[in-house]
Design a protein around this motif. Structure first.
Motif, PDB file in Angstrom:
ATOM      1  N   VAL A   4       0.867  -1.176   0.000  1.00 12.34           N
ATOM      2  CA  VAL A   4       0.000   0.000   0.000  1.00 12.34           C
ATOM      3  C   VAL A   4       0.902   1.225   0.000  1.00 12.34           C
ATOM      4  O   VAL A   4       1.940   1.242   0.682  1.00 12.34           O
ATOM      5  N   ARG A  55      -2.467  -0.549  -3.990  1.00  9.15           N
ATOM      6  CA  ARG A  55      -3.491   0.176  -3.255  1.00  9.15           C
ATOM      7  C   ARG A  55      -2.913   1.495  -2.744  1.00  9.15           C
ATOM      8  O   ARG A  55      -1.726   1.578  -2.408  1.00  9.15           O
ATOM      9  N   ASP A 104      -7.659   4.885  -3.290  1.00  8.46           N
ATOM     10  CA  ASP A 104      -8.575   3.862  -2.780  1.00  8.46           C
ATOM     11  C   ASP A 104      -9.307   4.323  -1.527  1.00  8.46           C
ATOM     12  O   ASP A 104     -10.446   3.924  -1.279  1.00  8.46           O
TER      13      ASP A 104
END
Length: 224
Positions: free
Chosen positions: A167, A185, A206
């Motif tokens: 992420v 992400r 996101d």
């Protein structure tokens, strides 16, 4: 806290995401203004430009000066900034707790920034992060920088992680564009630096979070 797990790797932008470095930048800008007999710039005036980089900050500090001249002042700004490095700024409230939570969960973290690598590396021991940060990629570390996805892909590779297990957290549109293209992400750090006209919702991250404290609960930003 939810049972949702942290990702295997969390990658961060540096300025405006992990670190409130605007006070260091302000000291550098005002050193330049002082030698030109200009009054000090305020932190409030400079803060929105910090994540845009050195050129944006010098432009904000000297809007009356032509772009070609300002470009020749970038090395001067960086020299002043090196002298102020880590003297005034500090991690955003909640960042240290979040980094500790990542580590306690057995996950790892690293930094992908557009700041010159030498400056980012110099900050690590000042922050106590030298042995904790698993990867550090600067804006001049590779052949491309954000918003190109290459730095994020290389960071994941160096961490031995699949892109799907990473992420990226950042406060600038370039961060989110790079993450989407990687692809991995992304989390929009709303606590960071941005201009009034910036629209974080349009970046298509996101998730958007208001505070580093929000990240302590993975259910706020990880899929269920």
């Amino acid at each position: 806290m939810s049972d949702t797990a942290f990702p295997k790797v969390v990658l961060f932008d540096l300025d405006g995401t992990l670190l409130d470095s605007a006070p260091d930048m302000l000291a550098a800008v005002n050193a330049m203004r002082a030698v030109r007999n200009e009054p000090p710039m305020t932190l409030e005036a400079l803060r929105p430009h910090v994540s845009k980089g050195a050129r944006a900050m010098v432009s904000a500090a000297f809007p009356q000066v032509d772009a070609a001249t300002r470009e020749t002042w970038i090395p001067e700004f960086l020299d002043h900034y090196r002298r102020e490095l880590g003297l005034h700024g500090k991690p955003f409230d909640g960042i240290e707790a979040f980094l500790a939570a990542i580590e306690a969960a057995g996950s790892r973290w690293g930094i992908v920034t557009n700041k010159p690598e030498s400056l980012a590396v110099a900050l690590m021991p000042l922050l106590g992060w030298a042995t904790r940060c698993g990867v550090l990629i600067g804006g001049d570390s590779l052949s491309a920088r954000k918003p190109d996805p290459l730095p994020l892909r290389v960071a994941a590779e160096r961490m031995g992680a699949d892109l799907a297990d990473c992420v990226y957290v950042g406060d600038d549109e370039r961060d989110i564009v790079a993450a989407r293209a990687a692809p991995m992400r992304s989390v929009v750090a709303l606590w960071g630096y941005r201009l009034d006209e910036d629209d974080p919702a349009s970046w298509q991250g996101d998730v958007m979070l208001d505070s580093p404290h929000d990240m302590l609960d993975p259910s706020r930003w990880m899929p269920q």
